[in-house]
Design a protein around this motif. Sequence first.
Motif, PDB file in Angstrom:
ATOM      1  N   ASN A 118       0.556  -1.076   0.127  1.00  0.00           N
ATOM      2  CA  ASN A 118       0.022   0.343   0.440  1.00  0.00           C
ATOM      3  C   ASN A 118       0.845   1.058   0.218  1.00  0.00           C
ATOM      4  OD1 ASN A 118      -2.679  -1.702   0.102  1.00  0.00           O
ATOM      5  ND2 ASN A 118      -2.061  -2.077   2.279  1.00  0.00           N
ATOM      6  N   GLY A 119       1.570   1.262  -0.743  1.00  0.00           N
ATOM      7  CA  GLY A 119       2.738   2.175  -0.793  1.00  0.00           C
ATOM      8  C   GLY A 119       3.486   2.991   0.420  1.00  0.00           C
ATOM      9  N   LYS A 120       3.797   2.144   1.879  1.00  0.00           N
ATOM     10  CA  LYS A 120       4.344   2.086   2.594  1.00  0.00           C
ATOM     11  C   LYS A 120       5.495   1.128   2.710  1.00  0.00           C
ATOM     12  CE  LYS A 120       0.719   4.222   5.521  1.00  0.00           C
ATOM     13  NZ  LYS A 120      -0.587   4.249   6.136  1.00  0.00           N
ATOM     14  N   LEU A 121       6.682   1.650   3.912  1.00  0.00           N
ATOM     15  CA  LEU A 121       7.610   0.122   3.611  1.00  0.00           C
ATOM     16  C   LEU A 121       7.534  -0.499   5.374  1.00  0.00           C
ATOM     17  CD1 LEU A 121      10.692   1.797   2.124  1.00  0.00           C
ATOM     18  CD2 LEU A 121       8.764   0.220   1.188  1.00  0.00           C
ATOM     19  N   SER A 122       7.781  -1.715   5.032  1.00  0.00           N
ATOM     20  CA  SER A 122       7.876  -2.021   6.552  1.00  0.00           C
ATOM     21  C   SER A 122       9.274  -2.896   6.394  1.00  0.00           C
ATOM     22  CB  SER A 122       6.504  -2.979   6.936  1.00  0.00           C
ATOM     23  OG  SER A 122       6.229  -3.601   6.046  1.00  0.00           O
ATOM     24  N   GLU A 123       8.936  -3.358   7.661  1.00  0.00           N
ATOM     25  CA  GLU A 123      10.439  -4.436   7.906  1.00  0.00           C
ATOM     26  C   GLU A 123       9.504  -5.628   8.159  1.00  0.00           C
ATOM     27  OE1 GLU A 123      13.460  -4.383   7.520  1.00  0.00           O
ATOM     28  OE2 GLU A 123      13.328  -2.443   6.643  1.00  0.00           O
ATOM     29  N   ALA A 124      10.289  -7.298   7.819  1.00  0.00           N
ATOM     30  CA  ALA A 124       9.501  -8.288   7.875  1.00  0.00           C
ATOM     31  C   ALA A 124      10.892  -9.260   8.140  1.00  0.00           C
ATOM     32  CB  ALA A 124       8.784  -8.964   7.139  1.00  0.00           C
ATOM     33  N   ILE A 125      10.711 -10.281   8.745  1.00  0.00           N
ATOM     34  CA  ILE A 125      11.607 -11.391   9.218  1.00  0.00           C
ATOM     35  C   ILE A 125      10.864 -13.033   9.140  1.00  0.00           C
ATOM     36  CG2 ILE A 125      13.500 -12.763  11.039  1.00  0.00           C
ATOM     37  CD1 ILE A 125      13.299  -9.932  12.377  1.00  0.00           C
ATOM     38  N   ILE A 126      11.940 -13.742   8.118  1.00  0.00           N
ATOM     39  CA  ILE A 126      11.704 -14.983   7.766  1.00  0.00           C
ATOM     40  C   ILE A 126      13.138 -16.028   7.716  1.00  0.00           C
ATOM     41  CG2 ILE A 126       9.771 -13.834   6.006  1.00  0.00           C
ATOM     42  CD1 ILE A 126      11.405 -14.172   3.950  1.00  0.00           C
ATOM     43  N   PHE A 127      12.631 -17.369   7.693  1.00  0.00           N
ATOM     44  CA  PHE A 127      13.440 -18.223   8.071  1.00  0.00           C
ATOM     45  C   PHE A 127      13.692 -18.653   6.654  1.00  0.00           C
ATOM     46  CE2 PHE A 127      13.094 -16.816  12.789  1.00  0.00           C
ATOM     47  CZ  PHE A 127      14.788 -17.500  12.927  1.00  0.00           C
TER      48      PHE A 127
END
Length: 546
Positions: A118-127
């Motif tokens: 939605n036009g916004k940046l965020s951080e995510a953590i995956i394995f």
Amino acid sequence: MNKKLQHITLVFFGIVLLNFVGGKIFKRFDLTQDKRYTLSAVSKKLINKIDNSLLIKVYLEGDFPSEFLRLQIETRQFLEELQAKNSNIRIQFINPDNIRERLIKQGMMPSQLTVEENGKLSEAIIFPWAEISYGEKVELVSLLPNSMAASQEEQLQNAISSLEFSFANSLNTVTQNEQKKVAVLSGNGELQDIKLYSLLTEIGKKYRLAKFTLDSVAKNPQKTLEGLSEFDLAIIAKPTERFTAEEKLTLDQFITNGGKTLWMLDNVQADTDSLYNAGEMLAYARDLNLTDLLFSYGVRINNRLVEDLYAAKIPLATGNVGNQPQFQNLDWFYHPLVGGNPNHPITKNILPVRFQFTTQIDTLKNNIKKTPLLMSSVLTKLIGVPKIIELSSIANEPKQEEYSNGNQLLAVLLEGEFSSAYKNRTKPYEIENFKSKSVKNQMIIISDGDLGKNQILKGKPYDLSIDKWTNQRFGNKDFLINAVDYLLDDSGLINLRNKSLQLNTLNKQKAYAEKSFWQFFNIVLPLLLLFGFGFGFGYYRKKKYS
């Protein structure tokens, strides 16, 4: 009525027969254009070797970015294809949220992703990891390997393209009964074990490693040759002392008898540690007495240093704030940052490889096939030696017109039937069953002895793929591991790295800009059409039958 009953009975028995045949005969069809779900002959052969229960745990479960849901789906579909070929394979998808610490202790490091929604940046953590268990053997599979990618989408595409290689490579490791032997040569001032620890630890997971010294050639050359011939590959990592004629003949006959070799050679004495300590150093030619040997195989390593404007950074103190020195990472043109050959399985999609005080390689015309693996950028300058190199020169503004020597060859793969360097020469010792020409063989020559050298931090070896000062990641370890795999691969497994898939990705900016239109098109418009059809049909019936 009887006819109807007969038809119903026939249809019933037809359905039963079709289900019975379908249960006995199973066939999957790959309708994709790039045949991404079609297993290679190499993979099928590996799967057929699995005669006991094999468990694959995949830690791609739970809430994570929608674009990486594609990686989960592709992984699941690929593993289902493996399972369809061999019922001994079991698959589990596990949510890693509650077991993160355990996974990290096992060596499965998480990936931190930047997600745009939605036009916004965020951080995510995956394995992005899988774990294969077969008997007492356990092998980890990285589902998101480090690769040369301009964007996260391209990295995802590279990861999906390499799924078959990643799993096939691990399946080969857990199912092989006999490991090939790798000799790490010593006796001529080669790198110490602690400085090769990161590389050798990784190689030791798949092959039997042993140190082999050439010192015994002086006393019993024939026995030394017989001992060396028991190995499949010899690694020569930065020798600093001259090779004797007896040692060269031993290596020559190892090669003509089918032994593979990986050479990492410094033809110029120049060391970063000396430069840091004194602020300047004298770079001068190093005579390893290998010129004639390599010449007979079709290459020559020159004594001119390569400066490259596309270079790795080194940290330097640029000032003080209070009593604390301030460091800045600056481009050091004597450390070229080199891209790999995109069309060869050894170098495809790997990160740039860092060289340190490297020289150039010339190839000579003969019957040997030569494949460039690593080449500098076009913006290079060749420096003759001896030369005093000053650390302060890093502050000088480079003049681009001086960097006009073009691409320089820094690593090359040689394949073919190698002629002995001692074919028409006096031999330094009598040898049984001298061979003047090899069977089809391979070797890789790299003009930097430090390519496989890891740094030391607090007395312990550091990861070869990361610089301890700048935290830059390099492709040195991946390149050398792929090189060893290629030289020792008889099955064609390494060629799976050349598999390419084209994924159609969503244009996020366009999707966000046109979000309202497509919501109207997919939700509101169908309802309006349905309402219009219902109203029109009702009006038509009312008019017709009133």
